[in-house]
Design an enzyme around this catalytic site. Structure first.
Site, mmCIF file in Angstrom:
data_model
loop_
_atom_site.group_PDB
_atom_site.id
_atom_site.type_symbol
_atom_site.label_atom_id
_atom_site.label_comp_id
_atom_site.label_asym_id
_atom_site.label_seq_id
_atom_site.Cartn_x
_atom_site.Cartn_y
_atom_site.Cartn_z
ATOM 1 N N ASP A 6 0.803 -1.220 0.000
ATOM 2 C CA ASP A 6 0.000 0.000 0.000
ATOM 3 C C ASP A 6 0.833 1.265 0.000
ATOM 4 O O ASP A 6 0.345 2.335 -0.321
ATOM 5 C CB ASP A 6 -0.801 0.073 1.320
ATOM 6 C CG ASP A 6 -1.942 -0.883 1.343
ATOM 7 O OD1 ASP A 6 -2.527 -1.108 0.284
ATOM 8 O OD2 ASP A 6 -2.232 -1.400 2.434
HETATM 9 C C1 BGC Z 1 -0.054 1.073 6.509
HETATM 10 C C2 BGC Z 1 -0.423 -0.078 5.671
HETATM 11 C C3 BGC Z 1 -1.897 -0.050 5.461
HETATM 12 C C4 BGC Z 1 -2.285 1.273 4.816
HETATM 13 C C5 BGC Z 1 -3.743 1.419 4.508
HETATM 14 C C6 BGC Z 1 -0.532 2.337 5.877
HETATM 15 O O1 BGC Z 1 -0.260 3.386 6.707
HETATM 16 O O2 BGC Z 1 1.322 1.104 6.660
HETATM 17 O O3 BGC Z 1 -0.040 -1.240 6.303
HETATM 18 O O4 BGC Z 1 -2.276 -1.102 4.658
HETATM 19 O O5 BGC Z 1 -1.907 2.315 5.652
HETATM 20 O O6 BGC Z 1 -4.525 1.523 5.645
HETATM 21 C C1 NOJ Z 2 -1.739 -3.937 5.367
HETATM 22 C C2 NOJ Z 2 -2.898 -4.116 4.454
HETATM 23 O O1 NOJ Z 2 -3.993 -4.633 5.153
HETATM 24 C C3 NOJ Z 2 -2.560 -5.033 3.324
HETATM 25 O O2 NOJ Z 2 -3.606 -5.056 2.413
HETATM 26 C C4 NOJ Z 2 -1.290 -4.583 2.661
HETATM 27 O O3 NOJ Z 2 -0.989 -5.490 1.641
HETATM 28 C C5 NOJ Z 2 -0.155 -4.465 3.644
HETATM 29 N N1 NOJ Z 2 -0.552 -3.560 4.673
HETATM 30 C C6 NOJ Z 2 1.144 -4.018 3.010
HETATM 31 O O4 NOJ Z 2 1.169 -2.672 2.721
#
Ligand code: BGC
Ligand code: NOJ
Length: 822
Positions: A493
């Site tokens: 993400d």
């Molecule tokens: C986090 C991710 C998460 C994303 C969306 C980011 O700040 O590091 O792990 O999936 O936010 O909520």
């Molecule tokens: C947490 C999210 O829930 C997941 O969808 C994503 O792949 C990981 N973060 C990595 O960024």
């Protein structure tokens, strides 16, 4: 009544009791609250080792029953609390929130229940909290025993704080909230009926099966002005005020006087329930709610006998679920992980995706499209019907162009883009979940279920058409190198290649400035080859030869594109950015190598023939692996770079910036197993798996029985320190990697295949596996210490060619011996 045990295995904070399938915690002061989940079918409770946490029905945002304060100080001071007062001593039946510490404390988190054992001043208490199967309620059973020689009088106070249903509004909209709260009290039952007068057809209640000496429903009256839950005025004074909440903060507190002769014990049953009422039947009389559903529910748990029955049913339920896969290997920790806690966590991640934990507030992220699809691979063997339903729910949120909403709310089942859309890896995860489901169950009918696009209920297409569109979505969104466009981001993400944000008030997940037709992802490329091949196989199973042929061509083209534009010399590149520059290359200053593309390209089989796969994994071992797990990238980004986005916003070593982001570690385990390197696969497994980390708990901090999302990497100030436990794709993936690739018990269309890749020094292992209607007891022998290679099969004493247990022939009870041979 159980006594707190003492155990020689006790580490600093607790120990595993595998016999009871429990983790036993010996102090209220664990490094972080160590929690458990109650409930598995709509009604859920999060419960810490001191009974903190909250409950909700179905949707932690829209149907929150009890209030929880995230980020409070001290941490974790909202929950279901029981105050005991005797001879001017006050203590808690769960170790907190009263500061006064009981002489003995123990918390036992088990499968769907948590138990608190406290002894103080000659009074022993046992509190058991659980959600009975199929019930929209949490039961709190409290037994008090007089362990001393004199007669005792105990003043008992229960306490929960109601949430005004919508948890987001409850925590933000105080100008309204402080006026809306409404309750009723009847026969000692406290009913929470805020907003019931208008549009809500549901209420909650808290009951006790004993006569009460008083109650409180107004928080300030119970706690006293400017006091916290650690020292309620009513408890201090030993007397409730019978307060009636009109707005402000409604609570439910019962006051029960308990008298115990020496040796005597008494059991009280509290029920925290949720009731839905038909619109036409909402009122009993003007302004008085219809209490019939509540009374019926309360009656079902009127005494300890029925509560015990429900607890026994819960235990049987879990025994049955877990018995579908049981492993006996030479490694006890491995067994413990797979047999108990990993499967348990899989159920929780399946149920809750990334919505509600002590780190996910329950109001932000609903059910994630990619997350929930992946969660099914750890759960399909346990409750396949639920998996089918979930996949179809996800499918119903897909858009007609094959793209996906990134999340949906469980209550409405409608997709939304609240945390962004356009994550181009999303669609293909549904191929993984569907194929895994069919291989587990043999049920192809999921493909012909009618599912509309984007919540359209009149929709005609079948689920197979959704998979086809997912596949096509990648094909139609290729960049300059013939590689998949990354869109907003892929699995990572935080690799936001089209974002370019310089404004701290913007979200990385929704902002976009770059054109989206340049930046490409090697992770999606590998994912497409891997699940694209699965799609081809599926087409062949269905006799769709033409489509299979077409799809194969696309997959082959993608593999070629990866080999041509995605190889950096010693590993696979990670991406091309919006300027067409390489990301994850030795040419970069930072972020030279990333884990995701190594995992996905090797799992897809790319570079297996020419040594690239092996070299990529060797680079992972050399540059990314640490004793605490494999880091996401190296070197870490030290400066913020708007062309990379959120990843560079994290301090080096944390989260996606060179943290050990556990979810992707099992991809490397699978890849190592595919290369036949079982020792390496298990080494990686052990480095992040909780059962192996008990001894380093003060460093690791989070629960020793479940995976956490992240462990700090070597650039961090605190390498090895974990954060964000419970709701992570690590659970399903580690289980999948260990069961299907290390042990190699792998479902396929025709049956179960045996492809073990175990450490060389395991002489053998045994697995009991329920598969569709069959049961196999499988023994895998490794007489020559090869660990992997060819397998010689013997089923019920007869030799069988190949490594498939053909379900059409073997669909009863069978004994299988698989010998690894050269
Ligand atoms: C986090 C991710 C998460 C994303 C969306 C980011 O700040 O590091 O792990 O999936 O936010 O909520
Ligand atoms: C947490 C999210 O829930 C997941 O969808 C994503 O792949 C990981 N973060 C990595 O960024």
């Amino acid at each position: 009544m159980i006594e707190p045990s003492t155990d020689t295995l006790n580490t600093e904070f607790g120990y595993f009791d595998d016999q009871q399938k429990e983790y036993v915690i010996s102090t209220p002061f664990t490094p972080t609250p160590w929690i458990n989940y109650l409930g598995n079918d709509g009604f859920y409770g999060l419960i810490s080792n001191t009974a903190g946490g909250y409950s909700f029905y179905q949707d932690p945002k829209f149907r929150r029953l009890t209030r929880y304060r995230y980020n409070s100080v001290p941490v974790d001071t909202s929950g279901r609390y029981f105050y005991l007062k005797c001879d001017d001593e006050i203590w808690s039946a769960s170790g907190r929130p009263v500061a006064n510490q009981p002489e003995k404390y123990q918390c036992r988190h088990g499968m769907g229940y948590s138990r608190f054992l406290v002894n103080h001043q000659g009074i022993n208490s046992e509190l058991t909290c659980f959600v009975p199967l199929g019930e929209k309620a949490e039961v709190h059973r409290l037994t008090l025993k007089n362990a001393g020689a004199r007669h005792r009088k105990i003043s008992l106070f229960s306490y929960i704080e109601w949430c005004l249903w919508n948890a987001e509004d409850d925590g933000t909209n105080f100008q309204r909230n402080l006026s809306t709260g409404e309750v009723e009290v009847e026969d000692g039952v406290i009913y929470h009926k805020t907003e019931y007068r208008e549009r809500r057809d549901h209420y909650a209640f808290y009951s006790v099966n004993q006569p009460i000496s008083g109650f409180d429903t107004d928080r300030d009256s119970f706690l006293g002005p400017y006091r916290g839950v650690e020292k309620p005025l009513c408890v201090e004074q030993g007397q409730s005020t019978n307060s009636h909440a009109h707005g402000w903060s409604p609570i439910a507190s019962h006051h029960v006087e308990v008298e115990l002769a020496p040796g005597e014990e008494q059991t009280l049953v509290f029920v925290l329930g949720y009731c839905e009422v038909e619109k036409s039947q909402k009122w009993q009389s003007p302004g008085v709610i219809n209490k019939t559903p509540a009374q019926e529910l309360i009656k079902r748990y009127a005494d300890n006998h029925s509560v015990q029955q429900a607890l026994d049913n819960l235990a049987t339920h879990w025994d049955k679920l877990l018995s579908k896969f049981q492993i006996n290997s030479p490694d006890r920790k491995f067994n413990r992980s797979l047999n108990i806690w990993n499967q348990y966590q899989n159920m929780v991640t399946f149920n809750l995706s990334r919505s509600a934990s002590f780190y996910e507030s329950g109001i932000g992220r609903g059910m994630g499209f990619r997350d929930s699809n992946q969660d099914t691979i750890g759960f399909a063997h346990m409750v396949p019907d639920k998996v089918k339903e979930r996949i179809l729910d996800l499918s119903a949120t897909q858009k007609s162009d094959g793209s996906a909403y990134h999340q949906y709310q469980p209550l409405t089942k409608k997709g939304n883009a609240n945390i962004g859309g356009n994550f181009n890896d999303d669609p293909m995860w549904m191929v993984l979940s569907t194929v895994n489901y069919i291989k587990e169950t043999g049920d192809f009918s999921i493909l012909t279920e009618k599912v509309g696009f984007d919540g359209d209920e009149s929709g005609e297409p079948d689920h197979f058409e959704h998979l086809k569109r997912a596949f096509e979505h990648v094909v139609k969104n290729l960049g300059p190198h013939g590689l998949p466009l990354i869109g907003r981001a892929d699995w990572n993400d935080c690799l936001n290649l089209n974002c370019f944000s310089e404004d701290p008030n913007e979200s990385y997940q929704t902002t976009q400035r770059g054109k989206s037709d340049i930046a490409e992802s090697l992770m999606i490329a590998g994912q497409f080859v891997l699940y694209g091949q699965d799609f081809v196989q599926l087409c062949l199973q269905l006799g769709k030869a033409e489509l299979a042929h077409y799809a194969q061509k696309q997959v082959d083209a993608m593999r070629d594109a990866v080999l041509k534009h995605g190889w950096d010399g010693e590993w696979f590149l990670r991406a091309y950015n919006a300027k067409g520059e390489k990301i994850g290359s030795h040419e970069n200053k930072e972020g030279q190598i990333f884990i995701e593309s190594q995992g996905f390209c090797v799992m897809a089989g790319i570079g297996m023939q020419d040594g690239k796969a092996r070299r990529a994994l060797d680079s992972v071992a050399k540059r990314l692996a640490t004793p605490h797990g494999i880091m996401l990238n190296q070197p870490a980004f030290n400066e913020y770079d708007k062309y990379l986005g959120e990843i560079s916003s994290y301090p080096p070593g944390y989260k996606e910036n060179a943290g050990i982001f556990c979810h992707n570690n099992p991809w490397i385990m699978v890849a190592e197993a595919m290369l036949g390197r079982g020792d390496k696969a298990l080494e990686y497994f052990a480095s992040i798996s909780p059962a192996y980390l008990q001894d380093v708990k003060s460093l690791h901090k989070t629960e020793p029985y479940v995976y956490s999302q992240m462990i700090a990497g070597s650039d961090a100030a605190t390498p090895g320190q974990a954060k964000n436990s419970w709701l992570t794709g690590t659970a399903a993936w580690c289980y999948y990697a260990a069961s299907q690739f290390i042990l190699g018990i792998k479902p396929d269309y025709a049956g179960l295949t045996i492809v073990p890749c175990i450490p060389a020094d395991w002489p053998s292992f045994a697995v009991s596996r329920r598969f569709r209607d069959a049961h196999y007891s499988i023994e895998v022998r490794n007489p020559d210490g090869l660990g992997s290679g060819k397998v010689q099969l013997e089923i019920d004493g007869k030799n069988v060619q190949g490594n498939l247990i053909d379900y059409s022939q073997f669909n009863g009870e069978h004994h299988v011996i698989a010998t690894i041979v050269s």
